[in-house]
Design an enzyme around this catalytic site. Structure first.
Site, PDB file in Angstrom:
ATOM      1  N   LYS A 181       0.794  -1.340  -0.056  1.00 38.35           N
ATOM      2  CA  LYS A 181      -0.052  -0.136  -0.034  1.00 38.35           C
ATOM      3  C   LYS A 181       0.957   1.138   0.061  1.00 38.35           C
ATOM      4  O   LYS A 181       2.099   1.135  -0.089  1.00 38.35           O
ATOM      5  CB  LYS A 181      -0.857  -0.173   1.289  1.00 38.35           C
ATOM      6  CG  LYS A 181      -1.771  -1.255   1.366  1.00 38.35           C
ATOM      7  CD  LYS A 181      -2.729  -1.584   0.018  1.00 38.35           C
ATOM      8  CE  LYS A 181      -3.466  -2.901   0.065  1.00 38.35           C
ATOM      9  NZ  LYS A 181      -4.533  -3.136   1.016  1.00 38.35           N
TER      10      LYS A 181
HETATM   11  C1  LIG Z   1      -5.334  -4.221   1.656  1.00 37.39           C
HETATM   12  C2  LIG Z   1      -6.909  -4.054   1.665  1.00 37.39           C
HETATM   13  C3  LIG Z   1      -7.515  -4.216   2.848  1.00 37.39           C
HETATM   14  C4  LIG Z   1      -7.045  -5.090   3.853  1.00 37.39           C
HETATM   15  O1  LIG Z   1      -6.021  -4.253   4.490  1.00 37.39           O
HETATM   16  P1  LIG Z   1      -4.921  -5.173   5.472  1.00 37.39           P
HETATM   17  O2  LIG Z   1      -4.093  -4.282   5.992  1.00 37.39           O
HETATM   18  O3  LIG Z   1      -4.343  -6.185   4.198  1.00 37.39           O
HETATM   19  O4  LIG Z   1      -5.779  -6.008   6.341  1.00 37.39           O
HETATM   20  C5  LIG Z   1      -8.860  -3.798   2.723  1.00 37.39           C
HETATM   21  N1  LIG Z   1      -9.432  -3.270   1.504  1.00 37.39           N
HETATM   22  C6  LIG Z   1      -8.687  -3.186   0.454  1.00 37.39           C
HETATM   23  C7  LIG Z   1      -9.381  -2.569  -0.886  1.00 37.39           C
HETATM   24  C8  LIG Z   1      -7.355  -3.293   0.362  1.00 37.39           C
HETATM   25  O5  LIG Z   1      -6.495  -3.230  -0.776  1.00 37.39           O
END
Ligand SMILES: *Cc1c(COP(=O)(O)O)cnc(C)c1O
Length: 380
Positions: A181
């Site tokens: 991310k």
């Molecule tokens: C990465 C992601 C999540 C979950 O995040 P984590 O930190 O991996 O638990 C939820 N929604 C979207 C759209 C994501 O890309």
């Protein structure tokens, strides 16, 4: 060596920030947590930020704070990571999927309006690939129906919509700090909000449902006193992680610039290839470019063959996403294929190519060369 579709960028000063936290008195529940929350609130323009141990935990917290429970539903997009829907299931709630917009692949406000029913307590647009959803339309829809607007902005930290930053567009906005991310804390997430009641519920939910502020307690027995007012979880983010998060957040503008630069290069390189659709950008929107997704016309290209050929060349291409309700767990709940035709058609075409700020010039050129030659070689 594989060039992944996304990855973190860690510098020596990130490592030093983590080492400082490790040498300090606080490994968790300490000053780095509050400082990271202050930094996040300031960056996004929201009044409050509450960090969580993951984006998934943050979604769980946001749905809980919105009062979602058995008999309720959330409405969201099927083109997302399953956690967006799963977190509602954690609370015993149902998930209503509406279709996506053909251009942005974000939740389509018209489809959302059609599918809304009385059970829907929260509307949850996802800023797919880092492109903000049409939040003015969803704000209207939420106020027309008295539902809470929760933005899954796990892809879009740092994006703007009509001049406003992501974080100021919904009642609650959820971020993830997973390594692929925008910024990372290893695992981690956050919810930002302007609402004091949501804020208190988020803070309690993250920490076993415990309240420590006498102002909000029914009783007071002395300085040790605290109350467990509801059933919460241990969803805390450590000071070690928050120290990393602060150091990363300070670099986000640079990360975003580099992502935008690479995305512009890709669009220029691929937009004129027949049977290939590059990502759309709506007017007055600055995406965060979490993903760069090409769409291949199935009459001209076999997506699977292209995918495998690119993997063979060392590109860690991916497919984002299999429609959530196609997964066996959701099928077992009764969701059938055909529910969201635009999302399903999109799924047949999409392929994410590597995009992350640490990609260097020669890697960008390698990606462009490889994609071009694989597409040429696989044209039907
Ligand atoms: C990465 C992601 C999540 C979950 O995040 P984590 O930190 O991996 O638990 C939820 N929604 C979207 C759209 C994501 O890309």
């Amino acid at each position: 060596m594989m060039i992944p579709y996304g990855r973190q960028w860690i510098d020596e000063d990130d490592i030093e920030a983590v080492a400082r936290a490790l040498r300090s008195d606080w490994l968790t529940t300490g000053p780095e947590v509050e400082a990271f929350e202050r930094d996040l609130a300031e960056y996004t323009g929201a009044r409050y930020a509450v960090v969580f141990s993951s984006g998934t935990a943050a979604l769980h917290g946001a749905y809980f704070a919105a009062g979602i429970g058995p008999g309720d539903a959330i409405l969201t997009s099927p083109v997302t990571f399953a956690a967006t829907a799963n977190a509602a299931r954690f609370l015993g709630a149902d998930v209503v999927f509406a279709d996506v917009d053909r251009n942005t692949v974000n939740l389509d406000p018209a489809s959302a309006r059609e599918r809304l029913d009385r059970r829907v307590k929260a509307i949850v647009p996802v800023d797919f690939a880092g492109h903000p959803a049409d939040m003015d339309a969803f704000r209207q829809l939420a106020s027309d129906t008295g539902s809470v607007l929760i933005s899954d902005a796990c892809h879009s930290l740092g994006a703007t919509y009509r001049g406003r930053p992501v974080g100021m567009l919904a009642d609650m906005t959820v971020f993830s700090f997973h390594p692929v991310k925008g910024i990372t804390t290893g695992e981690g997430g956050a919810v930002v909000t302007d609402d004091r009641v949501f804020y208190r519920r988020l803070v309690q939910f993250r920490n076993h449902g415990i309240e420590r502020d006498p102002e909000f307690m029914a009783d007071y027995h002395g300085p040790w006193y605290h109350e467990m007012q509801l059933l919460g979880f241990n969803y805390r983010l450590t000071d070690i992680q928050c120290a990393l998060g602060r150091s990363q957040l300070a670099k986000l503008p640079r990360f975003l610039d580099r992502r935008r630069e690479i995305a512009a290069r890709y669009t220029e390189a691929f937009e004129r290839i027949e049977g290939v659709t590059v990502p759309a950008v709506m007017p007055d929107v600055q995406p965060a470019w979490h993903l760069y997704v090409l769409r291949l016309d199935p009459d001209l290209y076999d997506r699977r063959a292209v995918f495998e050929a690119l993997r063979e060349r060392g590109l860690g291409v991916q497919v984002h996403y299999i429609p959530v309700y196609w997964h066996p767990y959701y099928r077992s709940l009764g969701y059938a294929r055909g529910l969201c035709p635009v999302a399903e058609d999109y799924y047949r075409r999409c392929i994410s190519i590597p995009l992350y700020p640490a990609l260097d010039e020669s890697e960008v050129q390698y990606v462009i060369r490889s994609v071009r030659s694989v597409l040429e070689a696989h044209r039907k």
